[in-house]
Design an enzyme around this catalytic site. Structure first.
Site, PDB file in Angstrom:
ATOM      1  N   TYR A  63      -1.027  -0.739  10.872  1.00 59.03           N
ATOM      2  CA  TYR A  63      -1.262  -1.096   9.469  1.00 59.03           C
ATOM      3  C   TYR A  63      -0.132  -0.577   8.589  1.00 59.03           C
ATOM      4  CZ  TYR A  63      -3.469  -1.507   4.900  1.00 59.03           C
ATOM      5  OH  TYR A  63      -3.734  -1.818   3.587  1.00 59.03           O
ATOM      6  N   SER A 114       0.838  -1.193   0.000  1.00 62.54           N
ATOM      7  CA  SER A 114       0.000   0.000   0.000  1.00 62.54           C
ATOM      8  C   SER A 114       0.873   1.241   0.000  1.00 62.54           C
ATOM      9  CB  SER A 114      -0.886   0.012   1.244  1.00 62.54           C
ATOM     10  OG  SER A 114      -1.566   1.253   1.371  1.00 62.54           O
TER      11      SER A 114
END
Length: 194
Positions: A123, A110
């Site tokens: 995350y 990501s």
């Protein structure tokens, strides 16, 4: 194509049906990629059905936003077990079965690995770890003709994004994107296939 799923057999069956309707062959297999025995069974069923392994796409992931004060050991381990250990376990098993002709491993990371959005430390850290694993495995597995790459999308409109309520509150994130819109799965798929 083997469609791995954690809990939604119905969704996996829809993907399998779509692949079949397009002229392909597919199989749905339930496995938690953070559990070694599940990963071993996933690959055993893959080989039993198709006889070989050419490509692994590490796409399983968990996202739960939490500011520093709300990070618990449980939240940390849930994220790292699935998002990082899952990549390691699946890659370990895959390289046992990719033949001498080589193959490809694609990890889904990501932009948060470098964007570092607030309230997302755990995350963000998992996706930074996926990037590090990708770089390391690419060098380690290159002599075996196994390419290892990652795709690092931004915010992509998926079922998970809707269920988390992000679509309704994504205006500020959308404003940061060059295209001025949420990404779509169809934006990401060609990069993975390549």
């Amino acid at each position: 194509v083997v469609v791995n799923y954690a809990s939604s057999r119905a969704d996996a069956d829809r993907v399998v049906a779509a692949i079949g309707a397009a002229g392909g062959r597919a199989l749905a297999v339930q496995a938690d990629v953070s559990v070694k025995s599940d990963v071993e069974r996933l690959f055993a069923e893959t080989l039993a059905e198709f006889g070989r392994l050419d490509v692994l796409v590490n796409n399983a992931g968990l996202y739960q936003s939490a500011p520093l004060a709300a990070i618990t050991p449980e939240l940390f381990h849930r994220h790292f077990d699935l998002n990082v250990l899952g990549v390691i376990l699946a890659t370990q098993e895959a390289v046992k079965h990719i033949g001498p002709e080589g193959g490809s491993i694609v990890n889904t990371s990501s932009v948060v690995s470098t964007l570092s959005l607030p309230d997302n430390a755990v995350y963000n850290a998992t996706k930074s770890a996926v990037d590090a694993l990708t770089r390391t495995f690419a060098k380690e597995l290159a002599p075996r003709k196994i390419r290892v790459n990652s795709v690092n999308p931004g915010l992509v409109e998926t079922e998970g994004l809707h269920s988390a309520g992000f679509v309704q509150h994504s205006g500020s994130l959308v404003a940061m994107t060059p295209l001025g819109r949420l990404g779509q799965p169809g934006d990401i798929a060609p990069g993975v296939v390549f």
